[in-house]
Scaffold this motif. Structure first.
Motif, PDB file in Angstrom:
ATOM      1  N   GLY A  60     -37.305 -38.465 -33.674  1.00 26.72           N
ATOM      2  CA  GLY A  60     -35.872 -38.152 -33.684  1.00 26.72           C
ATOM      3  C   GLY A  60     -35.177 -38.327 -32.363  1.00 26.72           C
ATOM      4  O   GLY A  60     -33.960 -38.131 -32.266  1.00 26.72           O
ATOM      5  N   MET A  61     -35.906 -38.710 -31.321  1.00 27.95           N
ATOM      6  CA  MET A  61     -35.296 -38.796 -29.978  1.00 27.95           C
ATOM      7  C   MET A  61     -34.169 -39.834 -29.944  1.00 27.95           C
ATOM      8  O   MET A  61     -34.286 -40.923 -30.470  1.00 27.95           O
ATOM      9  CB  MET A  61     -36.353 -39.135 -28.926  1.00 27.95           C
ATOM     10  CG  MET A  61     -37.090 -40.432 -29.137  1.00 27.95           C
ATOM     11  SD  MET A  61     -38.336 -40.694 -27.846  1.00 27.95           S
ATOM     12  CE  MET A  61     -39.026 -42.276 -28.357  1.00 27.95           C
ATOM     13  N   GLY A  62     -33.057 -39.416 -29.335  1.00 27.79           N
ATOM     14  CA  GLY A  62     -31.924 -40.321 -29.126  1.00 27.79           C
ATOM     15  C   GLY A  62     -31.094 -40.633 -30.354  1.00 27.79           C
ATOM     16  O   GLY A  62     -30.188 -41.467 -30.288  1.00 27.79           O
ATOM     17  N   ARG A  63     -31.357 -39.966 -31.480  1.00 25.36           N
ATOM     18  CA  ARG A  63     -30.657 -40.328 -32.720  1.00 25.36           C
ATOM     19  C   ARG A  63     -29.139 -40.174 -32.590  1.00 25.36           C
ATOM     20  O   ARG A  63     -28.374 -41.051 -33.009  1.00 25.36           O
ATOM     21  CB  ARG A  63     -31.173 -39.472 -33.881  1.00 25.36           C
ATOM     22  CG  ARG A  63     -30.446 -39.778 -35.165  1.00 25.36           C
ATOM     23  CD  ARG A  63     -31.061 -39.178 -36.404  1.00 25.36           C
ATOM     24  NE  ARG A  63     -32.017 -38.121 -36.173  1.00 25.36           N
ATOM     25  CZ  ARG A  63     -33.069 -37.915 -36.955  1.00 25.36           C
ATOM     26  NH1 ARG A  63     -33.309 -38.720 -37.966  1.00 25.36           N
ATOM     27  NH2 ARG A  63     -33.885 -36.916 -36.718  1.00 25.36           N
ATOM     28  N   ASP A  64     -28.679 -39.081 -32.000  1.00 25.04           N
ATOM     29  CA  ASP A  64     -27.239 -38.853 -31.889  1.00 25.04           C
ATOM     30  C   ASP A  64     -26.553 -39.949 -31.091  1.00 25.04           C
ATOM     31  O   ASP A  64     -25.490 -40.451 -31.476  1.00 25.04           O
ATOM     32  CB  ASP A  64     -26.966 -37.503 -31.218  1.00 25.04           C
ATOM     33  CG  ASP A  64     -27.203 -36.335 -32.172  1.00 25.04           C
ATOM     34  OD1 ASP A  64     -27.466 -36.608 -33.355  1.00 25.04           O
ATOM     35  OD2 ASP A  64     -27.128 -35.187 -31.738  1.00 25.04           O
TER      36      ASP A  64
END
Length: 265
Positions: A60-64
């Protein structure tokens, strides 16, 4: 964006940030609350960017950022297009369903996937900062992060960073594969001089790979040596943590990656 099981953490961070901002503090650095850091006014000195190495990856890292900034998405996709693997890079990083985090963490731990993944997200973060006009006066990186730092400093373009990231991950994965023990890494909160002595006692079985601070370092080496060191450190009351890596990086166990990677560079 946090996984569903940790959604409350994201909410708490947002509430903490909202409360801090509503206080209208004029202090240059107003502190941290629940991993939210807030500053006001002009920066005190120049800005440096520090890029992480393997072991910092997580599902989920960096999804935003990738969802919000087109330039971040473009940077991520460029790395993704270069990677030839069983799945696309996004399928390794972003779980499709809640509750899949553990399985994705395991797949993402593979060296040949982890390094390009960290590079892709680091490049995406770099683009998001550039959108706001935030550029570094200096850039540095730990281990794999050195490649992203070179890109951030303008020494290599993104395509070169992609190809070097993929080659580095592949060669290091090959060096740690086979019938031999790939080794392990252990972070220890203890006086660095004590860790130095512990590594010296083990001979060639273990090295003090990272000297992160006077009171924290990382031991790297044969799994048996790391297990022995872990028990000894815990017996002394020192806090330890196994790193989520596939091999004993920065030790002789992965030295076979050096020559082929040097040729690519």
């Amino acid at each position: 964006r946090w996984p569903a099981e940790n959604a409350h953490h994201g909410r708490d961070c947002c509430l903490a940030a909202q409360e801090q901002l509503s206080n209208d503090s004029r202090k240059t650095i107003s502190g941290a609350a629940n991993a939210v850091f807030i500053g006001h006014g002009p920066p005190q000195g120049d800005i440096a960017f520090l890029f992480p190495g393997q072991g910092s990856q997580y599902p989920g890292m960096g999804r935003d950022l990738i969802c919000c900034f087109p330039s971040s998405l473009e940077a991520f996709q460029e790395v993704e297009q270069h990677l030839e693997a069983e799945h696309t890079l996004s399928e390794y990083i972003y779980p499709r369903l809640p509750g899949e985090t553990a399985a994705y963490s395991e797949r993402l731990r593979k060296t040949e996937i982890a390094q390009p993944a960290i590079g892709a997200v680091s490049a995406a973060m770099l683009e998001a900062l550039a959108y706001f006009g935030i550029v570094p006066s200096a850039a540095c990186g730990h281990s794999y992060g050195e490649l992203v730092a070179r890109h951030a400093a303008g020494r290599i373009d993104r395509a070169t960073m992609c190809s070097l990231s993929i080659a580095r991950g592949r060669f290091m994965a090959q060096a740690g594969a086979g019938d031999n023990d790939p080794g392990a890494m252990l972070a220890v909160s203890a006086p660095i001089e004590e860790l130095d002595r512990s590594a010296a006692v083990s001979g060639s079985e273990m090295v003090l790979a990272n000297r992160n601070s006077p009171h924290q370092g990382v031991l790297s080496g044969a799994t048996s040596a790391i297990e022995t060191a872990e028990k000894a450190c815990q017996g002394k009351g020192w806090k330890t943590m196994r790193l989520p890596v596939a091999a004993a990086f920065h030790s002789s166990l992965v030295s076979a990656a050096q020559a082929p990677f040097q040729k690519v560079v």
